[in-house]
Write an enzyme that holds these catalytic residues in place. Structure first.
Site, short mmCIF file in Angstrom:
data_model
loop_
_atom_site.label_atom_id
_atom_site.label_comp_id
_atom_site.label_asym_id
_atom_site.label_seq_id
_atom_site.Cartn_x
_atom_site.Cartn_y
_atom_site.Cartn_z
N GLU A 282 18.32 -6.87 3.44
CA GLU A 282 17.23 -6.59 2.51
C GLU A 282 16.94 -5.10 2.40
O GLU A 282 15.82 -4.66 2.67
CB GLU A 282 15.96 -7.32 2.98
CG GLU A 282 16.11 -8.82 3.14
CD GLU A 282 14.89 -9.46 3.83
OE1 GLU A 282 13.98 -8.72 4.28
OE2 GLU A 282 14.87 -10.70 3.93
N CYS A 351 -9.55 14.97 -4.26
CA CYS A 351 -10.60 15.52 -3.41
C CYS A 351 -10.54 14.95 -2.00
O CYS A 351 -11.39 14.16 -1.58
CB CYS A 351 -11.95 15.26 -4.05
SG CYS A 351 -11.99 15.92 -5.71
N GLU A 352 -9.49 15.29 -1.29
CA GLU A 352 -9.26 14.89 0.09
C GLU A 352 -8.43 15.99 0.74
O GLU A 352 -7.46 16.45 0.15
CB GLU A 352 -8.39 13.61 0.17
CG GLU A 352 -8.95 12.39 -0.46
CD GLU A 352 -9.67 11.48 0.53
OE1 GLU A 352 -9.56 11.71 1.75
OE2 GLU A 352 -10.33 10.55 0.05
N1 LLP Z 1 12.48 -6.62 4.29
C1 LLP Z 1 11.22 -6.75 4.73
C2 LLP Z 1 10.75 -8.05 5.22
C3 LLP Z 1 10.37 -5.63 4.71
O1 LLP Z 1 9.12 -5.75 5.16
C4 LLP Z 1 10.85 -4.39 4.25
C5 LLP Z 1 9.99 -3.21 4.23
C6 LLP Z 1 12.17 -4.32 3.78
C7 LLP Z 1 12.96 -5.45 3.83
C8 LLP Z 1 12.76 -3.05 3.23
O2 LLP Z 1 12.76 -2.00 4.12
P1 LLP Z 1 13.57 -0.65 3.74
O3 LLP Z 1 15.03 -1.00 3.62
O4 LLP Z 1 13.03 -0.14 2.45
O5 LLP Z 1 13.30 0.28 4.85
N2 LLP Z 1 5.95 2.25 2.87
C9 LLP Z 1 6.83 2.64 3.96
C10 LLP Z 1 7.92 1.62 4.22
C11 LLP Z 1 7.37 0.25 4.51
C12 LLP Z 1 8.44 -0.79 4.59
C13 LLP Z 1 7.84 -2.13 4.61
N3 LLP Z 1 8.79 -3.18 4.68
C14 LLP Z 1 7.41 4.00 3.66
O6 LLP Z 1 7.10 4.58 2.63
O7 LLP Z 1 8.15 4.54 4.49
#
Ligand code: LLP
Length: 429
Positions: A282, A351-352
């Protein structure tokens, strides 16, 4: 795949000006305005192909994690490459279906799915519901019973595997964290499931974190899933055909180290060696992060307390990662490849005090009106944008070779208040 995959992709300079594939970023800024997210379709294609090549010969299917960048045109592009999706909400289900994915292309993860979301997903015929708790399993059984179907279930396991990511908020696979079913409860849950009529256990999943630069934890998670699978099958509780190893693959242009795809494929091989299983992965960030930049115009410069401050027209509402995770994103001038000579704090208009993109960063000596470009912002950029300070969210542009298109219009001020009223329609209790 067509010839375009082989073309040089991404961001290059011509006579100082920064281009996304064949289009100058200042052309896009002039036509569409700023702030604007720009994505290179070729970079997304290349990343997909790199991953596909790394896992070639293995029974691996890519389910793009929609949360990283959920714009319809990006989803449609990934669908055209052969990806399925991983979703975490009814809203993401809506987007996936709008973008043309079939139910069978969709896996539904998430720690707090509502009964209504579960019902919509089951009715859409998703490939699996990745269940994260015993309570969720009971609700899913009720929902599926009521509508007269058997829901395919993958149990998301918390494998108790630690990862070293740039920020604690992006670690998910250790005991005591909110994600997944604890390792020592999984067999009991599988036993309980064997007596439930409307849920069918078809596999196991784990997702241990995001921005992971080392393949070792993936190998540990794969081993944990394989061990559980064998226990479940030796008790004849179910026959498991799916092992889902989640996302989290780190990329370079941010502050983490990039994952060695060969070592990653070796970790997947541990799971793939089980007979009769399909391996799901994923990735979100890996596929889209480096394809994207945030283009912003410098509004002002000021000098305060011995510091140079560059104020841009993009703020933390447009791109929150530096504020939330102290993430590092390269910042370039869009028009000049002159040596960086200015040491400055690059901040937004919100404004932070937490509204900054970089502190004490060496950048080109920019003046008001110049364009700056924040790199590797194709993942968790627009999808985490908000309207804080009543700022309309920016536009998104997709570049494909020498063409570009607005794929998400900039919000208007009217959009901000469209669902509100100044004259409440009171309901008497
Ligand atoms: N599968 C599940 C169940 C997940 O919770 C996530 C990400 C992914 C796949 C994909 O993960 P990736 O390959 O994109 O690392 N907002 C944070 C990242 C949070 C990820 C949450 N879950 C950031 O900007 O670094």
């Amino acid at each position: 795949m067509g010839q375009s995959v082989l073309m040089p992709a991404g961001y290059t300079r011509r006579d100082g000006a920064l281009f996304c594939d064949g289009v100058a970023l200042d052309t896009i800024a002039d036509r569409v305005g700023t702030p604007v997210y720009v994505y290179s379709a070729n970079t997304i294609r290349n990343q997909y192909q790199r991953l596909a090549a790394a896992v070639e010969g293995l029974p691996v299917h890519v389910h793009y994690s929609v949360k990283a960048n959920s714009s319809l045109a990006i989803l449609a592009l990934l669908r055209s490459l052969g990806a399925g999706v991983d979703i975490v909400s009814g809203g993401e289900l809506h987007r996936a279906l709008e973008a043309g994915f079939a139910g069978s292309d969709i896996v539904f993860s998430g720690v707090g799915k509502t009964p209504a979301e579960l019902e919509r997903a089951v009715r859409a015929g998703v490939r699996s519901i990745n269940v994260e708790s015993e309570g969720e399993l009971a609700v899913l059984q009720d929902v599926a019973h009521r509508i007269g179907v058997v829901a395919p279930v993958v149990l998301r396991v918390n494998p108790d595997v630690a990862v070293d990511t740039p920020h604690p908020y992006t670690r998910t696979g250790e005991r005591g964290m909110k994600f997944g079913i604890p390792l020592d409860r999984v067999i009991a849950v599988a036993r309980a499931m064997s007596h439930m009529t409307n849920v069918k256990l078809i596999g196991l999943a784990s997702h241990i974190g995001s921005q992971i630069g080392d393949a070792t934890p993936y190998a540990l998670a794969a081993k944990a899933l394989v061990q559980l699978k064998r226990e479940i099958e030796s008790e004849n509780l179910a026959r498991l055909t799916t092992l889902d190893l989640g996302g989290g693959l780190g990329v370079t242009d941010d502050d983490g180290s990039s994952l060695d795809l060969r070592a990653y494929a070796d970790a997947l091989r541990i799971a793939a060696a089980e007979p009769g299983v399909e391996i799901l992965i994923e990735p979100g960030r890996f596929l889209v992060a480096e394809s994207g930049v945030l283009v912003t115009r410098v509004l002002y410069r000021k000098h305060s307390g011995g510091k140079e401050i560059v104020i841009t027209d993009a703020g933390m509402n447009d791109f929150i990662r530096p504020s939330l995770y102290a993430s590092h994103h390269a910042i370039d001038s869009a028009s000049s490849d002159a040596e960086p000579t200015l040491r400055a704090n690059i901040v937004g208009p919100v404004c932070e005090s937490g509204d900054f993109f970089a502190n004490n960063r060496l950048i080109a000596d920019v003046a008001p009106g110049d364009l700056l470009v924040l790199r590797a912002t194709g993942a968790y950029g627009y999808s985490m944008a908000s309207n804080y300070n009543s700022r309309p969210r920016p536009a998104e542009v997709l570049v494909d070779g020498s063409r570009f298109a607005v794929i998400t219009e900039r919000e208007s001020d009217a959009d901000l208040t469209r669902r509100e009223t100044f004259a409440p329609d009171w309901i008497e209790d």
